[in-house]
Write an enzyme that holds these catalytic residues in place. Structure first.
Site, short mmCIF file in Angstrom:
data_model
loop_
_atom_site.label_atom_id
_atom_site.label_comp_id
_atom_site.label_asym_id
_atom_site.label_seq_id
_atom_site.Cartn_x
_atom_site.Cartn_y
_atom_site.Cartn_z
CG PHE A 165 -1.96 1.10 1.10
CD1 PHE A 165 -2.93 1.07 0.11
CD2 PHE A 165 -1.92 2.19 1.96
CE1 PHE A 165 -3.85 2.10 -0.01
CE2 PHE A 165 -2.83 3.22 1.84
CZ PHE A 165 -3.80 3.18 0.85
CG ASP A 169 0.17 -2.32 7.11
OD1 ASP A 169 -0.86 -2.61 7.74
OD2 ASP A 169 0.27 -1.29 6.42
CE1 TYR A 214 -9.42 2.77 6.69
CE2 TYR A 214 -8.37 4.15 8.34
CZ TYR A 214 -8.40 3.63 7.06
OH TYR A 214 -7.42 3.96 6.16
CE LYS A 215 -7.37 -0.85 5.56
NZ LYS A 215 -8.05 -0.05 4.53
NE ARG A 219 -9.93 -3.42 -1.99
CZ ARG A 219 -9.28 -2.70 -1.06
NH1 ARG A 219 -8.06 -3.05 -0.72
NH2 ARG A 219 -9.83 -1.64 -0.53
#
Length: 423
Positions: free
Chosen positions: A129, A198, A223-224, A382
């Site tokens: 990312f 990560d 927040y995922k 996705r």
């Protein structure tokens, strides 16, 4: 597989009751929890309590009476239960980028302390990312290191005398591929390097055992799959051996803010790092954000009596396998390629499809039908499968909508403006 088969799977699902923890919008199939988790049903009242009672009535007294001051450690310890970390090793707060800056800078400092001038390379995946790569690039420039980006199949060739830190995301956001954390960490240590992970697409979705894998540092997102809300505080983890060494050798993390001070309310003009994980704190904790995040983490911990992360993993694999099977059976001939690994041990909790033409428009056409996934440039559709609230019937229905969008050609008729999206 029929829709009735999918409904039967839901009827037998031992985790089905966990779905009631969430405020799921009517008429929406949400397959984007890998980008932003669903609102926990308990969050509005809990945050309102923090606003109206703790802040509104308690005012500054709530740092003590509501225990605001210990929120980073309390929430961090709860996250630790999901990532194989005993109490005192995980800290919640700041953003993933800021936390990565802190732990990667500490890793580079430890690498320098080894006294080997040849060990000056940070290795990461080219498809990692971007924020991870940007932070690493900046620190490499500041500290005289080289950032080397490689393809996944080239990682094994990087273990050598020049490697200082291997920085990888456990589950790749673009492909859904999951690394073997224990094996890769072992290989990094074998050549004298440190391993930094990560967990943005792992924590709360797949089993993680940081201590069991003997990792060195980790960061993750709130927040995922932790359902902490948009922009929720992130977290960091540091192996105790590094915390002990930093304390022993008086090594500081780079953002030496007052909450990382050994006695922050002493108001000394000189910095003295706190002991343990607290030395990685920085500024004043974001109380409302941590309050919302705690309700989200609690939704994942609610699975513990039902088998915990192992049970969530079993359902995640069943959901993603069903999606792959249905897409290949019902959407054949429409140019979709599954780019997420079929091997279960290499797959996270998402499935990514590639399509050379119209990927963005297809995703938008699905969203217009109430099936929310997301798009990643240049050609990736996705879909995330959060086992806490995603049902097998929703998987069947989502693929049926995808089939209809492809066969009708409706994605060709609409014109959509591509907009940036937070990952």
């Amino acid at each position: 597989m029929t829709r009735q088969n999918a409904q039967a799977l839901d009827a037998r699902d031992p985790l089905a009751s966990l779905r009631t923890q969430f405020a799921l919008p009517e008429g929406v199939i949400y397959l984007d929890g890998n980008s932003l988790g669903v609102l926990p049903a308990a969050a509005p009242a809990r945050v309102a309590q923090a606003v109206q009672q703790e802040w509104g009535e308690g005012l500054i007294r709530s740092w003590n009476t509501a225990n605001w001051v210990n929120l980073p450690q309390r929430v961090g310890d709860k996250i630790g239960r999901l990532i194989g970390a005993p109490p005192g090793q995980t800290l919640a707060g700041d953003s993933t980028s800021v936390n990565l800056y802190k732990v990667l800078a500490a890793a580079l400092l430890l690498a320098k302390q080894q006294g080997d001038p040849a060990r000056r390379v940070i290795v990461s995946e080219r498809s990692n990312f971007p924020t991870d790569l940007y932070i690493a690039e900046g620190l490499a420039r500041q500290h005289g290191f080289e950032l080397k980006l490689v393809e996944p199949e080239q990682i094994a060739a990087q273990f050598g005398p020049s490697l200082a830190v291997l920085m990888l995301t456990h589950v790749n956001y673009r492909t859904g591929r999951m690394h073997d954390m224990a094996a890769i960490t072992r290989a990094a240590h074998g050549c004298g390097a440190l391993a930094l992970w990560d967990l943005a697409h792992s924590a709360g979705a797949v089993p993680v055992d940081l201590n069991g894998a003997d990792a060195d540092f980790a960061v993750g997102c709130g927040y995922k799959y932790l359902n902490g809300g948009p922009g929720a505080p992130a977290f960091l983890w540091v192996h105790p051996r590094h915390l002990e060494r930093m304390e022993r050798e008086d090594l500081w993390q780079p953002l030496s803010g007052w909450f990382g001070h050994a006695a922050p309310f002493e108001f000394s003009p000189h910095y003295r790092p706190a002991s343990g994980i607290a030395r990685f704190a920085c500024g004043t904790p974001p109380v409302l954000g941590l309050t919302a995040l705690e309700t989200g983490v609690d939704t994942a911990l609610a699975a513990e009596p039902l088998g915990g992360m192992a049970a969530l993993r079993r359902k995640s694999l069943a959901l993603t396998s069903l999606f792959i099977t249905l897409v290949e059976a019902r959407c054949a001939g429409h140019g979709l390629t599954v780019i997420t690994p079929r091997t279960e041990g290499e797959r996270g909790s998402q499935v990514n499809l590639a399509r050379g033409e119209g990927a963005y428009a297809i995703v938008q056409a699905l969203i217009a039908r109430g099936v929310i996934g997301d798009f990643r440039a240049p050609d990736v559709l996705r879909f995330g499968f959060t086992p806490l609230y995603t049902s097998f019937t929703e998987v069947w229905d989502a693929v049926e909508h995808l089939r209809q969008v492809l066969e009708s050609g409706e994605w060709k008729e609409a014109r959509f403006n591509q907009k940036a999206a937070v990952t």
